[in-house]
Structures are given as C-alpha cells and as structure tokens.
Design a protein around this motif. Structure first.
Motif, mmCIF file in Angstrom:
data_model
loop_
_atom_site.group_PDB
_atom_site.id
_atom_site.type_symbol
_atom_site.label_atom_id
_atom_site.label_comp_id
_atom_site.label_asym_id
_atom_site.label_seq_id
_atom_site.Cartn_x
_atom_site.Cartn_y
_atom_site.Cartn_z
ATOM 1 N N SER A 1 29.620 -25.513 27.675
ATOM 2 C CA SER A 1 29.604 -26.719 26.854
ATOM 3 C C SER A 1 30.646 -26.665 25.756
ATOM 4 N N GLY A 2 31.747 -26.230 26.074
ATOM 5 C CA GLY A 2 32.790 -26.021 25.027
ATOM 6 C C GLY A 2 32.626 -24.918 23.893
ATOM 7 N N ASP A 3 31.634 -24.211 24.056
ATOM 8 C CA ASP A 3 31.142 -22.988 23.051
ATOM 9 C C ASP A 3 31.829 -21.682 23.389
ATOM 10 N N PRO A 4 32.866 -21.360 23.104
ATOM 11 C CA PRO A 4 33.361 -20.076 23.553
ATOM 12 C C PRO A 4 32.276 -18.676 23.457
ATOM 13 N N LYS A 5 32.058 -18.107 24.456
ATOM 14 C CA LYS A 5 31.362 -16.840 24.445
ATOM 15 C C LYS A 5 32.193 -15.652 24.287
ATOM 16 N N VAL A 6 31.401 -14.584 24.022
ATOM 17 C CA VAL A 6 31.981 -13.151 23.712
ATOM 18 C C VAL A 6 31.816 -12.364 24.949
ATOM 19 N N GLU A 7 32.987 -11.700 25.420
ATOM 20 C CA GLU A 7 32.725 -10.940 26.413
ATOM 21 C C GLU A 7 32.245 -9.468 26.266
ATOM 22 N N THR A 8 31.360 -9.169 27.224
ATOM 23 C CA THR A 8 30.549 -7.704 27.116
ATOM 24 C C THR A 8 29.281 -8.021 26.389
ATOM 25 N N ILE A 9 29.063 -9.274 25.553
ATOM 26 C CA ILE A 9 27.901 -9.495 25.001
ATOM 27 C C ILE A 9 27.146 -10.648 25.572
ATOM 28 N N GLU A 10 28.130 -11.835 25.633
ATOM 29 C CA GLU A 10 27.434 -13.194 26.147
ATOM 30 C C GLU A 10 27.678 -13.421 27.586
ATOM 31 N N PHE A 11 28.925 -12.617 27.695
ATOM 32 C CA PHE A 11 29.395 -12.807 29.480
ATOM 33 C C PHE A 11 29.974 -11.603 30.029
ATOM 34 N N PHE A 12 30.033 -11.329 31.170
ATOM 35 C CA PHE A 12 30.627 -10.062 31.772
ATOM 36 C C PHE A 12 31.553 -10.645 33.006
ATOM 37 N N VAL A 13 32.721 -10.008 33.078
ATOM 38 C CA VAL A 13 33.674 -10.340 34.405
ATOM 39 C C VAL A 13 33.921 -9.158 34.964
ATOM 40 N N ASP A 14 33.790 -9.351 36.495
ATOM 41 C CA ASP A 14 34.305 -8.237 37.208
ATOM 42 C C ASP A 14 35.441 -8.374 37.668
ATOM 43 N N VAL A 15 36.761 -7.682 37.372
ATOM 44 C CA VAL A 15 37.957 -8.024 37.573
ATOM 45 C C VAL A 15 38.556 -7.650 38.923
ATOM 46 N N THR A 16 37.547 -7.183 39.658
ATOM 47 C CA THR A 16 37.996 -6.828 41.006
ATOM 48 C C THR A 16 37.429 -8.105 42.055
ATOM 49 N N THR A 17 36.673 -8.637 41.749
ATOM 50 C CA THR A 17 36.166 -10.009 42.350
ATOM 51 C C THR A 17 36.392 -11.283 41.507
ATOM 52 N N GLY A 18 36.341 -11.287 40.313
ATOM 53 C CA GLY A 18 36.673 -12.713 39.642
ATOM 54 C C GLY A 18 35.326 -13.274 39.448
ATOM 55 N N VAL A 19 34.241 -12.573 39.362
ATOM 56 C CA VAL A 19 33.059 -13.194 39.328
ATOM 57 C C VAL A 19 32.490 -12.982 37.834
ATOM 58 N N VAL A 20 32.002 -14.137 37.226
ATOM 59 C CA VAL A 20 31.525 -13.946 35.855
ATOM 60 C C VAL A 20 30.291 -14.148 35.931
ATOM 61 N N SER A 21 29.494 -13.316 34.908
ATOM 62 C CA SER A 21 28.009 -13.249 35.052
ATOM 63 C C SER A 21 27.401 -13.354 33.715
ATOM 64 N N PHE A 22 26.119 -13.957 33.331
ATOM 65 C CA PHE A 22 25.549 -14.017 32.206
ATOM 66 C C PHE A 22 24.188 -13.249 32.059
ATOM 67 N N PRO A 23 23.929 -12.761 30.976
ATOM 68 C CA PRO A 23 22.644 -12.132 30.887
ATOM 69 C C PRO A 23 21.428 -12.840 31.184
ATOM 70 N N THR A 24 21.517 -14.173 30.540
ATOM 71 C CA THR A 24 20.618 -15.305 31.072
ATOM 72 C C THR A 24 21.354 -16.184 31.674
ATOM 73 N N THR B 1 19.008 -21.372 36.516
ATOM 74 C CA THR B 1 18.590 -19.919 37.519
ATOM 75 C C THR B 1 19.697 -19.169 37.973
ATOM 76 N N ARG B 2 20.879 -19.827 38.206
ATOM 77 C CA ARG B 2 22.170 -19.406 38.515
ATOM 78 C C ARG B 2 22.905 -18.576 37.485
ATOM 79 N N ARG B 3 23.007 -17.108 37.628
ATOM 80 C CA ARG B 3 23.783 -16.264 36.547
ATOM 81 C C ARG B 3 25.402 -16.154 36.668
ATOM 82 N N THR B 4 25.750 -16.288 38.011
ATOM 83 C CA THR B 4 27.144 -15.586 38.274
ATOM 84 C C THR B 4 27.876 -16.933 38.782
ATOM 85 N N PHE B 5 29.221 -16.965 38.546
ATOM 86 C CA PHE B 5 29.988 -18.004 38.871
ATOM 87 C C PHE B 5 31.519 -17.311 38.957
#
Length: 210
Positions: free
Chosen positions: A140-163, A106-110
């Motif tokens: 799970s050890g599988d690297p993801k691609v930024e702006t496609i598989e994850f996003f990061v807010d550099v002003t807060t340090g929050v990582v978010s996923f589309p799903t 359920t959770r999308r942000t970390f």
C-alpha cells in the motif's frame, strides 16, 4: 534442468542483438479470413552473443564461459540491456513500479512480474531471476525492509512475507532482472584472421523456462 546462477559477462552481452519471439498458429480459411491461435502463454527471447565481441580477449572470455557451461547443458543468466528493469531504462527502480498482487490475509508469497501495457492491452511477464540486492517492495505504498519485513528468492523471483499482507492491500515491487538462457549451439567457431577482418562468430542464446 541444470542451471548455473552466474551471469554471462555483461560487457559481452552489451551490443548483442535479440528480443522476444512468439509462436502463433495461423490458418487461412476458404473465405480469406484467418484464425489465429497463440501456442505460448509467454514469449521466449533469443539473442546472438557473437555480434558484441570486440577483441580476441572477448572471444577467449566467451569460449571459457561456453566451456564451463558445457555448451547447451547448463543454463545461465543473461542481461538484456534493452529490458532489465521494472521501470524505463532511463529511470531507477522504485518500490511502486510493478503491482505483483493483492493481499488476502492468508497468502504470504508473490511472484515478481513485469507488466507491458499498450493500447489498452497488457501482458504480465513472470520475473524469475531478479538481481541480488535490487529488489524493492512496498505494501500500500509503504516501503518494506528486506530480510526483516520481506524476503526474496533470487533464483525464482518469489517474494515472501513473515506474516500475510492484509486483505485488499496492494503489493508492489521494483527490481533489476536477468533472463534465464542457455547456449543454442553445440559448436562455437572462431577464426583469428576473419575476426580481425570484422567477421564475428555467431553464438545463439535462447531463453529457457525455469
């Protein structure tokens, strides 16, 4: 709180002194034993930017930066050369450096965090000012691609996923980061003659909560 997303010149912070501080309340009982209580959940860092100045040009750069921040009014980024990576200073960050959470479907942000471990004890420090372009993430050890598989807010340090990541999978990250700080003085006093003689100005800087 006013904050400018700009880093204090890294060449000027190199050689500065400082580090984390804690606020602990200690009460000595009548029998000599102590009761100790930590008043802060997270440590707060302090630095002195003055001791790293090496020339009058450095002084001018510091004054310009200080004036643009209006003294203590606006916060800014600070590179702590002793602690600015998710890994050891001699290593390069990898996507598996730090665990930042477990998926629950359920959770999308970390929140980015850095965990310090010693003697079986640990402390997790929130990282709120990652450096643009340095964040690496894996599921799970599988690297993801930024702006496609994850996003990061550099002003807060929050990582978010589309799903939302699946339940039970481990999310890890590697990164470089800055410390959010402000000047801790309303006056910067310099003297050309004393500076040439090696008398450096004191320019205290303190971490702020953002």
């Amino acid at each position: 709180m006013g904050f400018h997303e700009i880093r204090f010149p890294a060449n000027l912070s190199f050689g500065s002194v400082g580090g984390p501080e804690r606020r602990t309340e200690i009460v000595t009982l009548a029998n000599g034993f102590e009761e100790r209580n930590s008043l802060w959940a997270h440590s707060r860092r302090r630095y002195d930017a003055g001791v790293s100045l090496r020339s009058l040009d450095d002084v001018e750069s510091l004054i310009a930066f200080y004036e643009a921040r209006r003294g203590q009014l606006y916060g800014f980024r600070w590179k702590d050369w002793s602690d600015y990576k998710s890994c050891l200073p001699s290593k390069q960050p990898t996507a598996m450096d730090q665990s930042i959470g477990l998926g629950d479907g359920t959770r999308r942000t970390f929140q980015l965090t850095k965990t310090y471990v010693s003697g079986g004890q640990s402390y997790s420090r929130p990282v709120v000012k990652p450096v643009l372009g340095t964040v690496l993430v894996a599921i799970s050890g599988d690297p993801k691609v930024e702006t496609i598989e994850f996003f990061v807010d550099v002003t807060t340090g929050v990582v978010s996923f589309p799903t939302p990541p699946d339940e039970g999978v481990r999310i890890t990250a590697g990164f470089e980061f800055d410390v959010p700080v402000r000047f801790d003085t309303d006056a910067v006093q310099t003297s050309v003659s004393s500076f040439k003689a090696g008398d450096m100005p004191s320019v205290p800087v303190v971490e702020v909560r953002v």
